[in-house]
Enzyme design. Structure first.
Site, PDB file in Angstrom:
ATOM      1  N   PHE A 288       0.846  -1.202   0.000  1.00  0.00           N
ATOM      2  CA  PHE A 288       0.000   0.000   0.000  1.00  0.00           C
ATOM      3  C   PHE A 288       0.877   1.246   0.000  1.00  0.00           C
ATOM      4  O   PHE A 288       1.862   1.330   0.755  1.00  0.00           O
ATOM      5  CB  PHE A 288      -0.896  -0.018   1.246  1.00  0.00           C
ATOM      6  CG  PHE A 288      -1.621   1.272   1.497  1.00  0.00           C
ATOM      7  CD1 PHE A 288      -2.645   1.693   0.648  1.00  0.00           C
ATOM      8  CD2 PHE A 288      -1.277   2.083   2.577  1.00  0.00           C
ATOM      9  CE1 PHE A 288      -3.297   2.892   0.879  1.00  0.00           C
ATOM     10  CE2 PHE A 288      -1.929   3.278   2.806  1.00  0.00           C
ATOM     11  CZ  PHE A 288      -2.952   3.685   1.966  1.00  0.00           C
ATOM     12  N   SER A 289       0.535   2.231  -0.838  1.00  0.00           N
ATOM     13  CA  SER A 289       1.232   3.517  -0.902  1.00  0.00           C
ATOM     14  C   SER A 289       2.722   3.291  -1.208  1.00  0.00           C
ATOM     15  O   SER A 289       3.048   2.709  -2.226  1.00  0.00           O
ATOM     16  CB  SER A 289       1.021   4.267   0.415  1.00  0.00           C
ATOM     17  OG  SER A 289       1.455   5.597   0.321  1.00  0.00           O
TER      18      SER A 289
END
Length: 457
Positions: A288-289
């Protein structure tokens, strides 16, 4: 009472004790009827015998007894005396008071006559009342007999519990891995029941400011691993490597195979495979990210290690080479394509269309890289795509686009969550950077991975 009467009474008492009842009775009657008449002594003959008086002088005839007294007295005395012999003191008293002999004779028979029937009559029913009592108590053992039958199923219930205890419990433990690039800690989730048989492995890379534990809680991936039976590894970026705990995906030294952070993540992956016997054909990476951007690096540099990859709110591989270009890519999307890789891996991408941290254009940049690598000329082209829309009940709408190669094999999926921000879609309600209203990205990742085992080379 004068002296002769006393003497007569004494004599009558003596006669009675000797058993000469007729003589004693006659003496008492004569004394009471005619006190002045001469009384016989104990030696005098009984009535009807001759006396030693002079001829011609008859003795006084015996006085007549009161009417009806003599005969009845004689008949009543034998039975009365038979009862009185057990009470000598009463015999003496009765003899002293001859005027009351009839009273005891009436009272004594009456008392026994009343008491004898009454006592048995009252006591006999008593046992009859008590007999039903045991009859009431007899069913008690019958009630107790089923008790063992109730306990037997209890032991039967406990047997499966004992077997369940023998099943290995789930584990979420901390480990570390080190090589020439440094050391990285990681957490590993092993589902319950794991006995060493080959299981798939998913490597999850957290976002900035997160750590392994918070990322696991936000995504709920451990719960899926427990239900579906796979291992989950969470490499952890320390603040010593980056103050915000971001993976350094934008630094050239961390974008190459067997160098920097990619070598550490790959080392952790191989270590888990070796120690826990993971299925080498079903190893995947997702993030994520900043972790999503690093997952893109791992998929591009280690297509032989990972069968498929997942990027949520991330940036394409090699979209930046320093901090400035990193911020530019995050705000605007990639300025150029990273070019083809030797062996592209299937990719699934999630991105919110209202993400202000990482621009949604990066989602299409990730897909373009995969399509370009799969094309003959190295350009994305226009592969077949299938678009579907949907909405989470009470939650967010989304658009899903699936891409296939010329042979119809799935290459990539792109999920755009409408009104979604920079959050993990479908994550826990209290997690870090999560959006519970979006489609379940964790479940879709595992579904996609399950559809894409490693391709044979």
């Amino acid at each position: 009472m004068d002296a002769p009467q006393m003497k007569a009474m004494t004599e009558a008492t003596r006669l009675t004790r000797e058993g000469r009842l007729a003589e004693a009775t006659a003496l008492i009657q004569q004394t009471l009827a005619n006190p002045a008449a001469p009384r016989r002594t104990s030696d005098a003959p009984s009535a009807g015998e001759e006396t030693g008086r002079a001829p011609g002088h008859d003795a006084d005839p015996p006085p007549a007894l009161p009417p009806g007294r003599g005969t009845k007295l004689r008949r009543a005395i034998p039975g009365w005396l038979s009862r009185r012999r057990t009470l000598p003191s009463q015999d003496d008293e009765t003899l002293v008071q001859p005027s009351q002999p009839a009273a005891p004779a009436v009272k004594r028979p009456a008392a026994p006559a009343v008491k004898r029937p009454a006592a048995p009559a009252v006591k006999r029913p008593a046992p009859a009342v008590k007999r039903p009592a045991p009859a009431v108590k007899r069913p008690a053992p019958a009630v107790k007999r089923p008790a063992p039958a109730v306990k037997r199923p209890a032991s039967a219930v406990k047997r499966p519990a004992a077997l369940a205890v023998k099943r290995p419990a789930s584990q979420f433990e901390a480990f570390s891995y080190a090589n020439a690039a440094g050391t990285r800690d990681y957490r590993l989730y092993v589902p319950s029941g794991h006995t060493g048989d080959p299981m798939p492995l998913v490597v999850m890379l957290h976002g900035g400011t997160q750590d392994a534990a918070t990322f696991a809680a936000a995504t709920g991936m451990n719960n899926l691993a427990e239900r579906q039976g796979f291992l989950v590894a969470y490499p952890e970026q320390p603040s010593s490597a980056n103050p915000g705990k971001f993976w350094n995906w934008f630094v050239p030294g961390h974008q190459r195979r067997d160098d920097g952070e990619p070598s550490l993540i790959a080392g952790i992956t191989r270590q888990v495979i070796e120690r826990y016997g993971a299925d080498a054909t079903r190893v995947y990476v997702a993030g994520f990210s900043a972790g999503g951007a690093m997952a893109a690096v791992m998929a591009a540099e280690y297509p032989d290690l990972y069968a498929a990859a997942g990027v949520h709110s991330g940036v394409p591989y090699a979209a930046a080479n320093d901090v400035a270009s990193a911020f530019a890519a995050m705000k605007q999307g990639p300025s150029r394509s990273a070019g083809s890789t030797a062996q592209p891996v299937p990719l699934i991408v999630f991105h919110g269309d209202r993400d202000t941290t990482v621009a949604p254009a990066n989602a299409m940049g990730l897909i373009d890289d995969v399509l370009a690598a799969a094309s003959a000329g190295g350009s994305p082209g226009t592969p077949a795509a299938t678009v579907t829309t949907g909405q989470v009940p009470g939650g967010r709408a989304y658009t899903r686009t699936c891409y296939q190669d010329a042979a119809g094999a799935a290459l990539a999926e792109r999920w755009i969550i409408h009104q979604g921000g920079h959050t993990w879609s479908g994550g826990g309600p209290h997690g870090s950077y999560t959006d519970p209203d979006g489609p379940d990205a964790s479940a879709e990742l595992i579904r996609f991975f399950d559809e894409h085992p490693a391709r044979s080379v």
